[in-house]
Write a protein that holds these residues in place. Structure first.
Motif, mmCIF file in Angstrom:
data_model
loop_
_atom_site.group_PDB
_atom_site.id
_atom_site.type_symbol
_atom_site.label_atom_id
_atom_site.label_comp_id
_atom_site.label_asym_id
_atom_site.label_seq_id
_atom_site.Cartn_x
_atom_site.Cartn_y
_atom_site.Cartn_z
ATOM 1 N N TYR A 13 0.892 -1.163 0.000
ATOM 2 C CA TYR A 13 0.000 0.000 0.000
ATOM 3 C C TYR A 13 0.929 1.212 0.000
ATOM 4 O O TYR A 13 1.452 1.574 1.052
ATOM 5 N N VAL A 16 3.972 1.149 2.329
ATOM 6 C CA VAL A 16 3.817 0.063 3.307
ATOM 7 C C VAL A 16 3.765 -1.282 2.595
ATOM 8 O O VAL A 16 2.947 -1.487 1.708
ATOM 9 N N ALA A 18 2.566 -4.683 3.142
ATOM 10 C CA ALA A 18 1.708 -5.425 4.073
ATOM 11 C C ALA A 18 1.985 -6.919 4.002
ATOM 12 O O ALA A 18 1.852 -7.630 4.997
ATOM 13 N N GLU A 36 0.376 -10.948 15.131
ATOM 14 C CA GLU A 36 -0.024 -9.755 15.890
ATOM 15 C C GLU A 36 -0.750 -8.792 14.964
ATOM 16 O O GLU A 36 -0.704 -8.934 13.741
ATOM 17 N N SER A 37 -1.362 -7.783 15.564
ATOM 18 C CA SER A 37 -2.005 -6.736 14.782
ATOM 19 C C SER A 37 -0.971 -6.092 13.850
ATOM 20 O O SER A 37 0.153 -5.817 14.264
ATOM 21 N N GLY A 38 -1.322 -5.935 12.594
ATOM 22 C CA GLY A 38 -0.420 -5.330 11.617
ATOM 23 C C GLY A 38 0.454 -6.335 10.885
ATOM 24 O O GLY A 38 1.225 -5.965 10.000
ATOM 25 N N ALA A 39 0.331 -7.624 11.234
ATOM 26 C CA ALA A 39 1.185 -8.657 10.617
ATOM 27 C C ALA A 39 0.851 -8.895 9.142
ATOM 28 O O ALA A 39 1.681 -9.406 8.388
ATOM 29 N N GLY A 40 -0.387 -8.565 8.749
ATOM 30 C CA GLY A 40 -0.787 -8.759 7.352
ATOM 31 C C GLY A 40 -1.916 -9.764 7.164
ATOM 32 O O GLY A 40 -2.235 -10.140 6.032
ATOM 33 N N LYS A 41 -2.554 -10.178 8.266
ATOM 34 C CA LYS A 41 -3.598 -11.213 8.194
ATOM 35 C C LYS A 41 -4.803 -10.757 7.359
ATOM 36 O O LYS A 41 -5.250 -11.468 6.459
ATOM 37 N N SER A 42 -5.313 -9.563 7.685
ATOM 38 C CA SER A 42 -6.481 -9.060 6.936
ATOM 39 C C SER A 42 -6.148 -8.900 5.469
ATOM 40 O O SER A 42 -6.954 -9.231 4.600
ATOM 41 N N THR A 43 -4.958 -8.393 5.195
ATOM 42 C CA THR A 43 -4.552 -8.190 3.804
ATOM 43 C C THR A 43 -4.517 -9.526 3.071
ATOM 44 O O THR A 43 -4.995 -9.633 1.937
HETATM 45 P P1 ADP Z 1 -3.537 -7.538 10.476
HETATM 46 O O1 ADP Z 1 -4.821 -7.990 9.898
HETATM 47 O O2 ADP Z 1 -2.591 -8.664 10.771
HETATM 48 O O3 ADP Z 1 -3.733 -6.641 11.648
HETATM 49 P P2 ADP Z 1 -3.328 -5.839 8.139
HETATM 50 O O4 ADP Z 1 -3.333 -6.713 6.943
HETATM 51 O O5 ADP Z 1 -4.587 -5.142 8.515
HETATM 52 O O6 ADP Z 1 -2.761 -6.685 9.371
HETATM 53 O O7 ADP Z 1 -2.212 -4.738 7.970
HETATM 54 C C1 ADP Z 1 -0.877 -5.025 7.546
HETATM 55 C C2 ADP Z 1 -0.160 -3.711 7.340
HETATM 56 O O8 ADP Z 1 -0.693 -3.058 6.183
HETATM 57 C C3 ADP Z 1 -0.274 -2.724 8.492
HETATM 58 O O9 ADP Z 1 0.925 -2.005 8.544
HETATM 59 C C4 ADP Z 1 -1.437 -1.827 8.042
HETATM 60 O O10 ADP Z 1 -1.356 -0.545 8.625
HETATM 61 C C5 ADP Z 1 -1.213 -1.782 6.550
HETATM 62 N N1 ADP Z 1 -2.471 -1.575 5.799
HETATM 63 C C6 ADP Z 1 -3.543 -2.415 5.785
HETATM 64 N N2 ADP Z 1 -4.506 -1.937 4.977
HETATM 65 C C7 ADP Z 1 -4.030 -0.784 4.466
HETATM 66 C C8 ADP Z 1 -4.552 0.189 3.563
HETATM 67 N N3 ADP Z 1 -5.769 0.053 3.010
HETATM 68 N N4 ADP Z 1 -3.763 1.238 3.255
HETATM 69 C C9 ADP Z 1 -2.550 1.369 3.796
HETATM 70 N N5 ADP Z 1 -1.998 0.497 4.649
HETATM 71 C C10 ADP Z 1 -2.717 -0.561 4.987
#
Ligand code: ADP
Ligand code: ADP
Length: 229
Positions: A13, A16, A18, A36-43
């Motif tokens: 992104y 960043v 991810a 952990e939070s921010g690891a990239g799971k949601s992505t």
């Molecule tokens: P998790 O689900 O493990 O908490 P995320 O996948 O949400 O992790 O996020 C991984 C990294 O990508 C983090 O640094 C987050 O801030 C960044 N990130 C996630 N979505 C976006 C976005 N839409 N734009 C910019 N950065 C993003």
């Protein structure tokens, strides 16, 4: 059952990163994505279900690329995204329809087969007696179970859940995870569930994919999941 293959997946992104060059494969399993939070799971989950386009890499289901297409993926969210003012049953029914459908057209279009699927899915998550309760009157754990039933009605090839128990107390979290695993078993669907709690993961997971700062940290079975991971 199906095989999900992730090859060299990278998602940026802007500045960043991810996800960075992540590869793994899950086959007919109830797999956990740990980090952990921010690891990239949601992505990762968003890339798999097509909500986000990867920067590079390949995702395939049973050998067919799914990037950019619309695979039949059932998704369960941390915030369940249910329609709170209608019943558990009506929410389960929405799993059979596209997102733009109104409640009115839902009522018109329900046929005996989708009704049966919705009731069966509610039974799988132990909510048959609550089928006609409004979602807004249910507990957080029950609401997540309705979300699972909705995903089941989609008859998915793959079940994804993004931190489905993060906002629940520990006991409700265990209950919801038990129903999620049962749902995957009953429907014989490969599942990938993101979690940040190692204890819950260890209790239910059959395979563990660990992410840290967007990189693959481990990919192990139950016997290799040690406390120092
Ligand atoms: P998790 O689900 O493990 O908490 P995320 O996948 O949400 O992790 O996020 C991984 C990294 O990508 C983090 O640094 C987050 O801030 C960044 N990130 C996630 N979505 C976006 C976005 N839409 N734009 C910019 N950065 C993003
Ligand atoms: P989670 O940890 O469950 O992924 P987040 O709070 O990280 O939840 O993300 C919530 C939403 O915000 C997601 O759609 C994600 O893509 C987006 N997001 C996350 N981090 C960033 C960021 N640094 N910049 C822009 N959007 C972001």
């Amino acid at each position: 059952m199906s095989t999900l293959t992730i090859e060299n997946l990278t998602k940026e992104y802007g500045d960043v990163t991810a996800l960075e060059d992540v590869s793994f494969e899950i086959e007919d399993e109830f797999a956990v994505l740990l980090g952990e939070s921010g690891a990239g799971k949601s992505t990762m989950l968003r890339c798999i279900n097509g909500l986000t386009e990867p920067t590079s890499g390949h995702i395939s289901l049973d050998g067919e690329p799914i990037t950019g297409s619309q695979p039949n993926v059932g998704m369960i969210f941390q915030q369940h995204n249910l329609v709170e003012g209608i019943s558990a049953y009506m929410n389960a029914l929405t799993g059979s329809l596209d997102r733009a459908t109104t409640v009115e057209s839902l009522l018109q279009r329900q046929n005996s087969e989708t009704k049966r699927q919705a009731l069966e899915a509610l039974q799988t998550v132990g909510l048959l007696d609550e089928a006609h309760q409004r979602v807004s009157q249910m507990s957080g754990g029950q609401q997540q179970r309705v979300g699972i039933s909705r995903a089941l009605v989609q008859d998915p090839d793959l079940l994804l859940a993004d931190e489905p128990v993060a906002s629940l107390d520990p006991s409700s979290a265990e209950t919801v995870m038990a129903y999620l695993k049962k749902a995957a078993n009953v429907h014989e669907v490969t599942a990938l569930v993101s979690l940040h709690q190692v204890n819950i993961a260890a209790h239910f997971g059959e395979r563990f994919i660990g992410l840290r700062d967007g990189r693959l940290l481990f990919d192990v079975g139950p016997e290799e999941l040690t406390p120092d991971l």
